[in-house]
Motif scaffolding. Structure first.
Motif, PDB file in Angstrom:
ATOM      1  N   GLU A 170      42.828  32.632  43.273  1.00  0.00           N
ATOM      2  CA  GLU A 170      41.810  32.933  42.271  1.00  0.00           C
ATOM      3  C   GLU A 170      42.259  33.955  41.241  1.00  0.00           C
ATOM      4  O   GLU A 170      41.636  34.071  40.185  1.00  0.00           O
ATOM      5  N   THR A 171      43.321  34.702  41.533  1.00  0.00           N
ATOM      6  CA  THR A 171      43.752  35.742  40.592  1.00  0.00           C
ATOM      7  C   THR A 171      45.072  35.409  39.912  1.00  0.00           C
ATOM      8  O   THR A 171      45.573  36.211  39.124  1.00  0.00           O
ATOM      9  N   ALA A 172      45.641  34.246  40.208  1.00  0.00           N
ATOM     10  CA  ALA A 172      46.873  33.850  39.528  1.00  0.00           C
ATOM     11  C   ALA A 172      46.589  33.657  38.044  1.00  0.00           C
ATOM     12  O   ALA A 172      45.554  33.121  37.661  1.00  0.00           O
ATOM     13  N   GLY A 173      47.503  34.109  37.195  1.00  0.00           N
ATOM     14  CA  GLY A 173      47.312  33.991  35.753  1.00  0.00           C
ATOM     15  C   GLY A 173      47.437  32.549  35.281  1.00  0.00           C
ATOM     16  O   GLY A 173      47.962  31.688  35.991  1.00  0.00           O
ATOM     17  N   ASP A 174      46.952  32.281  34.086  1.00  0.00           N
ATOM     18  CA  ASP A 174      47.033  30.943  33.511  1.00  0.00           C
ATOM     19  C   ASP A 174      48.490  30.505  33.406  1.00  0.00           C
ATOM     20  O   ASP A 174      49.332  31.203  32.848  1.00  0.00           O
ATOM     21  N   GLY A 175      48.783  29.347  33.967  1.00  0.00           N
ATOM     22  CA  GLY A 175      50.137  28.811  33.909  1.00  0.00           C
ATOM     23  C   GLY A 175      51.097  29.476  34.875  1.00  0.00           C
ATOM     24  O   GLY A 175      52.279  29.150  34.914  1.00  0.00           O
ATOM     25  N   GLU A 176      50.630  30.411  35.665  1.00  0.00           N
ATOM     26  CA  GLU A 176      51.490  31.153  36.585  1.00  0.00           C
ATOM     27  C   GLU A 176      51.467  30.485  37.954  1.00  0.00           C
ATOM     28  O   GLU A 176      50.426  30.064  38.435  1.00  0.00           O
ATOM     29  N   ALA A 183      30.910  48.688  41.230  1.00  0.00           N
ATOM     30  CA  ALA A 183      32.258  48.221  41.542  1.00  0.00           C
ATOM     31  C   ALA A 183      33.270  49.354  41.406  1.00  0.00           C
ATOM     32  O   ALA A 183      34.248  49.417  42.152  1.00  0.00           O
ATOM     33  N   GLU A 184      33.023  50.261  40.463  1.00  0.00           N
ATOM     34  CA  GLU A 184      33.946  51.391  40.269  1.00  0.00           C
ATOM     35  C   GLU A 184      33.970  52.300  41.495  1.00  0.00           C
ATOM     36  O   GLU A 184      35.041  52.749  41.927  1.00  0.00           O
ATOM     37  N   GLU A 185      32.787  52.569  42.055  1.00  0.00           N
ATOM     38  CA  GLU A 185      32.735  53.424  43.246  1.00  0.00           C
ATOM     39  C   GLU A 185      33.312  52.712  44.467  1.00  0.00           C
ATOM     40  O   GLU A 185      33.946  53.334  45.319  1.00  0.00           O
ATOM     41  N   THR A 186      33.097  51.408  44.550  1.00  0.00           N
ATOM     42  CA  THR A 186      33.710  50.641  45.639  1.00  0.00           C
ATOM     43  C   THR A 186      35.226  50.748  45.567  1.00  0.00           C
ATOM     44  O   THR A 186      35.899  50.969  46.578  1.00  0.00           O
ATOM     45  N   LEU A 187      35.769  50.614  44.359  1.00  0.00           N
ATOM     46  CA  LEU A 187      37.209  50.746  44.177  1.00  0.00           C
ATOM     47  C   LEU A 187      37.674  52.148  44.549  1.00  0.00           C
ATOM     48  O   LEU A 187      38.701  52.314  45.221  1.00  0.00           O
ATOM     49  N   ARG A 188      36.921  53.156  44.131  1.00  0.00           N
ATOM     50  CA  ARG A 188      37.318  54.537  44.425  1.00  0.00           C
ATOM     51  C   ARG A 188      37.413  54.777  45.933  1.00  0.00           C
ATOM     52  O   ARG A 188      38.379  55.378  46.411  1.00  0.00           O
ATOM     53  N   TRP A 189      36.431  54.291  46.682  1.00  0.00           N
ATOM     54  CA  TRP A 189      36.442  54.525  48.123  1.00  0.00           C
ATOM     55  C   TRP A 189      37.522  53.698  48.818  1.00  0.00           C
ATOM     56  O   TRP A 189      38.111  54.137  49.808  1.00  0.00           O
ATOM     57  N   LEU A 243      41.092  46.185  48.240  1.00  0.00           N
ATOM     58  CA  LEU A 243      41.446  46.647  46.904  1.00  0.00           C
ATOM     59  C   LEU A 243      41.581  45.480  45.935  1.00  0.00           C
ATOM     60  O   LEU A 243      41.169  45.566  44.775  1.00  0.00           O
ATOM     61  N   GLY A 244      42.148  44.367  46.414  1.00  0.00           N
ATOM     62  CA  GLY A 244      42.227  43.183  45.571  1.00  0.00           C
ATOM     63  C   GLY A 244      40.845  42.692  45.169  1.00  0.00           C
ATOM     64  O   GLY A 244      40.593  42.372  44.002  1.00  0.00           O
ATOM     65  N   ASN A 245      39.927  42.657  46.139  1.00  0.00           N
ATOM     66  CA  ASN A 245      38.564  42.208  45.837  1.00  0.00           C
ATOM     67  C   ASN A 245      37.868  43.163  44.869  1.00  0.00           C
ATOM     68  O   ASN A 245      37.110  42.723  43.987  1.00  0.00           O
ATOM     69  N   ALA A 246      38.108  44.462  45.030  1.00  0.00           N
ATOM     70  CA  ALA A 246      37.471  45.438  44.144  1.00  0.00           C
ATOM     71  C   ALA A 246      37.967  45.270  42.710  1.00  0.00           C
ATOM     72  O   ALA A 246      37.179  45.295  41.756  1.00  0.00           O
ATOM     73  N   HIS A 247      39.266  45.106  42.525  1.00  0.00           N
ATOM     74  CA  HIS A 247      39.806  44.879  41.180  1.00  0.00           C
ATOM     75  C   HIS A 247      39.316  43.541  40.619  1.00  0.00           C
ATOM     76  O   HIS A 247      39.026  43.438  39.421  1.00  0.00           O
ATOM     77  N   ARG A 248      39.219  42.532  41.471  1.00  0.00           N
ATOM     78  CA  ARG A 248      38.728  41.229  41.003  1.00  0.00           C
ATOM     79  C   ARG A 248      37.283  41.347  40.525  1.00  0.00           C
ATOM     80  O   ARG A 248      36.913  40.760  39.507  1.00  0.00           O
ATOM     81  N   GLU A 249      36.463  42.124  41.241  1.00  0.00           N
ATOM     82  CA  GLU A 249      35.069  42.325  40.849  1.00  0.00           C
ATOM     83  C   GLU A 249      34.976  42.986  39.475  1.00  0.00           C
ATOM     84  O   GLU A 249      34.034  42.738  38.707  1.00  0.00           O
ATOM     85  N   LEU A 250      35.961  43.816  39.154  1.00  0.00           N
ATOM     86  CA  LEU A 250      35.988  44.498  37.864  1.00  0.00           C
ATOM     87  C   LEU A 250      36.664  43.665  36.778  1.00  0.00           C
ATOM     88  O   LEU A 250      36.821  44.132  35.643  1.00  0.00           O
ATOM     89  N   GLY A 251      37.077  42.457  37.108  1.00  0.00           N
ATOM     90  CA  GLY A 251      37.732  41.597  36.135  1.00  0.00           C
ATOM     91  C   GLY A 251      39.187  41.931  35.894  1.00  0.00           C
ATOM     92  O   GLY A 251      39.785  41.461  34.918  1.00  0.00           O
ATOM     93  N   GLN A 252      39.775  42.737  36.775  1.00  0.00           N
ATOM     94  CA  GLN A 252      41.164  43.169  36.616  1.00  0.00           C
ATOM     95  C   GLN A 252      42.070  42.258  37.454  1.00  0.00           C
ATOM     96  O   GLN A 252      42.567  42.621  38.517  1.00  0.00           O
ATOM     97  N   ARG A 253      42.289  41.050  36.952  1.00  0.00           N
ATOM     98  CA  ARG A 253      42.952  40.007  37.727  1.00  0.00           C
ATOM     99  C   ARG A 253      44.398  40.349  38.084  1.00  0.00           C
ATOM    100  O   ARG A 253      44.849  40.075  39.199  1.00  0.00           O
ATOM    101  N   ALA A 254      45.128  40.927  37.146  1.00  0.00           N
ATOM    102  CA  ALA A 254      46.538  41.232  37.418  1.00  0.00           C
ATOM    103  C   ALA A 254      46.667  42.268  38.532  1.00  0.00           C
ATOM    104  O   ALA A 254      47.492  42.116  39.440  1.00  0.00           O
ATOM    105  N   ALA A 255      45.850  43.316  38.462  1.00  0.00           N
ATOM    106  CA  ALA A 255      45.881  44.333  39.515  1.00  0.00           C
ATOM    107  C   ALA A 255      45.441  43.734  40.844  1.00  0.00           C
ATOM    108  O   ALA A 255      46.029  44.027  41.905  1.00  0.00           O
TER     109      ALA A 255
END
Length: 234
Positions: free
Chosen positions: A144-150, A65-71, A98-110
């Motif tokens: 799917e990436t909206a924060g809790d209560g947001e 996932a890190e390399e996917t994000l890098r590319w 980029l959103g999907n790549a960050h989501r794959e890494l668990g980085q929901r806010a990004a």
């Protein structure tokens, strides 16, 4: 950004020919060959535009996932350097990736921030099935990436209160009995709803067509009228 997704790509460019060959290898179940062809496209890129195209395809063939994000970052950076009409229609899908790549890494806010950017540029994607696909992916990503209560993206990605739940209930009924006509008229507008006035008008128009057809059972006709009323005041 694949073949047929953006008419601005010149099919005679060597980089584009290599990427088309790589996509063909993908479809034939030869991922190793596809990756090599995309790598050749990257190595042969003569400018930022060609590098942007090659990086997009290389991002799909990484082992982490890190390399996917890098590319994907490389792809976006090259598009920014081009900065003209050739890449304008690329941006919705670049931000989705980029959103999907960050989501794959668990980085929901990004991830959420990139889906928001994609929503802001959604109208720049070519119209038709590819544009619809972008909208579906953006709306799904925002939810799917909206924060809790947001709230989902300050109005993006979710239909108004009093509309979504009864509308989903109608979809469930139509699916159960196979009412493909009602589903076909309404699902694209619902799944691609990003909260703009144009999106709201598109959904209203689709629902009005189903209501005007009067083929639904009486209870569903009444429920649909209620949805339309709630949508009018949202």
């Amino acid at each position: 950004m694949a073949e047929g997704e953006n008419g601005r790509m010149d099919p005679e460019l060597p980089v584009v020919r290599l990427c088309v060959a790589g996509m063909r290898a993908e479809a034939e179940g030869r991922p190793g060959v596809a990756r090599e062809l995309f790598r050749q496209a990257w190595d042969g890129a003569r400018d930022d535009y060609e590098a942007c195209i090659a990086a997009h395809y290389l991002a799909r063939h990484q082992n982490s996932a890190e390399e996917t994000l890098r590319w994907n970052r490389e792809c976006l950076g090259r598009a920014d350097l081009v900065g003209d009409e050739r890449v304008r229609g690329f941006y919705p899908s670049l931000y989705i990736n980029l959103g999907n790549a960050h989501r794959e890494l668990g980085q929901r806010a990004a991830a959420h921030r990139y889906f928001l950017r994609a929503a802001e540029r959604a109208a720049e994607a070519p119209e038709g099935q590819y544009g619809d696909w972008n909208r579906f992916a953006i709306a799904e990503g925002l939810r799917e990436t909206a924060g809790d209560g947001e709230e989902v993206a300050a109005g993006h990605g979710s239909v108004a209160v009093g509309v979504e739940e009864p509308l989903r209930d109608l979809f469930a009924r139509w699916c159960e009995r196979g009412d493909l006509k009602a589903l076909g008229l309404t699902l694209p507008a619902f799944l691609g709803f990003l909260g703009t006035d144009q999106d709201r008008a598109r959904l209203r128009s689709a629902l009005h067509m189903v209501r005007a057809g009067r083929w639904l059972p009486e209870a569903e006709q009444a429920a649909l009228q209620g949805v339309l009323g709630a949508l009018e005041v949202s």
